[in-house]
Design a protein around this motif. Structure first.
Motif, PDB file in Angstrom:
ATOM      1  N   TRP A 214      26.584 -23.283  69.150  1.00 56.11           N
ATOM      2  CA  TRP A 214      25.380 -23.407  69.962  1.00 56.11           C
ATOM      3  C   TRP A 214      25.548 -22.491  71.180  1.00 56.11           C
ATOM      4  O   TRP A 214      26.624 -21.938  71.428  1.00 56.11           O
ATOM      5  N   MET A 244      23.287 -22.888  63.323  1.00 53.23           N
ATOM      6  CA  MET A 244      23.592 -23.609  64.550  1.00 53.23           C
ATOM      7  C   MET A 244      23.099 -22.853  65.777  1.00 53.23           C
ATOM      8  O   MET A 244      22.635 -23.443  66.756  1.00 53.23           O
ATOM      9  N   LEU A 247      19.604 -23.895  66.430  1.00 48.76           N
ATOM     10  CA  LEU A 247      19.261 -25.312  66.512  1.00 48.76           C
ATOM     11  C   LEU A 247      18.766 -25.723  67.892  1.00 48.76           C
ATOM     12  O   LEU A 247      17.727 -26.364  68.028  1.00 48.76           O
ATOM     13  N   ASN A 277      21.931 -27.607  59.591  1.00 44.70           N
ATOM     14  CA  ASN A 277      21.818 -28.193  60.924  1.00 44.70           C
ATOM     15  C   ASN A 277      21.647 -29.704  60.892  1.00 44.70           C
ATOM     16  O   ASN A 277      21.822 -30.370  61.917  1.00 44.70           O
ATOM     17  N   HIS A 280      24.753 -31.258  62.186  1.00 45.44           N
ATOM     18  CA  HIS A 280      24.917 -31.339  63.639  1.00 45.44           C
ATOM     19  C   HIS A 280      24.015 -32.408  64.246  1.00 45.44           C
ATOM     20  O   HIS A 280      24.401 -33.086  65.208  1.00 45.44           O
TER      21      HIS A 280
END
Length: 312
Positions: A214, A244, A247, A277, A280
């Motif tokens: 991220w 990611m 995201l 994703n 996550h």
């Protein structure tokens, strides 16, 4: 955690440096972070936590070494692990200091483009390059040891089938943890079954991936070089890092353009991005609860609905 000034004897013994002071560094949510000021005028970066958190810091050090091994001279820069262990009543990880641009608005957009290309180089170069002992480049997905995604355990081991690895080592443990905590998600088992089917025809290369890319774990240095840190490494589909990066936002379009110019993604990556994703989102739901639970249920419903509409 208190300031790490009590680390002076440990730093002198391990690194041969004299600590003259420390100042806190913001940005982390798991460990306390510090700028260590040395008698030479140079600086080091340190993370401290309770002794029980030493495995997290050890895994971080291992991941940084793996990234550096894959990156070579053309990949992203990462801080160098210099020492870790128990000292002064704390678990400690000491890293080289990186001077990062404090404001993203001050960063030239081309530097983000170069970071995207550098990440593509890291992914590609890792295919035939062992990144640590017991690594299996070109053979299987996973990692020799379990590690962590944030503060949560991340199950690894090896599997030659990417879809099976992602379902059994990524999605299933997170869904099981939610259910044990009293938050089972509707259609979770169906989603696991369909995920394996969706990924069955996808044949990615087992690249070394950052694993937690991220925007808070990437930056541009004051020298203009792209840097990545705080990894959760393993060998997986390179698309997980690009997914990611989208995201929570924070990466400019130039980053993705730089990657695509160096190594384009195959068809279907947008759908797989939403699936990857989901891992996550599940992890955030397990760690923080709240609105992430609703987002996870919404992601299941969206994935199944979209697949039905597309005949998958």
């Amino acid at each position: 955690m208190p300031p790490p000034d009590t680390l002076s004897p440990w730093l002198a013994e391990r690194l041969g440096v004299e600590l003259v002071g420390s100042t806190p560094v913001g940005g982390g949510c798991i460990h306390s972070a510090w700028c260590l000021h040395l008698a030479t005028g140079s600086r080091l970066f340190a993370k401290t936590n309770t002794p029980s958190c030493l495995p997290l810091l050890e895994a971080e050090a291992e991941g940084l070494l793996a990234l550096a091994a894959a990156a070579g001279d053309e990949g992203p820069q990462s801080p160098v692990p210099l020492a870790h262990g128990l000292a002064g009543g704390s678990a400690v990880l000491v890293l080289s200091w990186l001077d990062l641009e404090s404001s993203r608005s001050a960063v030239d957009i081309q530097q983000w483009r170069r970071l995207g290309a550098a990440l593509a180089h890291l992914h590609r170069s890792s295919l035939l390059r062992p990144c640590m002992a017991a690594d299996r480049p070109g053979e299987a997905f996973g990692w020799p040891t379990d590690n962590f995604i944030g503060s949560a355990p991340q199950r690894n081991g090896w599997d030659e089938d990417w879809g099976r690895f992602f379902v059994q080592r990524r999605l299933a443990p997170q869904l099981e943890h939610l259910a044990r905590g009293g938050n089972p998600l509707r259609h979770a088992e169906w989603l696991l079954e369909r995920s394996g089917e969706w990924l069955a025809e996808h044949r990615p290369d087992p690249c070394l991936v950052h694993g937690d890319l991220w925007s808070g774990n990437a930056a541009i240095t004051t020298g203009g070089q792209g840097a990545i840190f705080d990894p959760a490494v393993y060998r997986g589909d390179r698309e997980v890092d690009l997914a990611m990066a989208r995201l929570f936002g924070g990466f400019p379009a130039a980053f993705f353009a730089g990657y695509a110019a160096a190594w384009p993604l195959p068809p279907g990556h947008r759908f797989r991005s939403d699936l990857y994703n989901f891992y996550h989102l599940l992890n955030h739901a397990n760690l923080f609860g709240g609105s992430y639970l609703g987002q996870c249920q919404g992601r299941i419903d969206t994935l199944l609905s979209r697949a039905a509409q597309e005949g998958n």
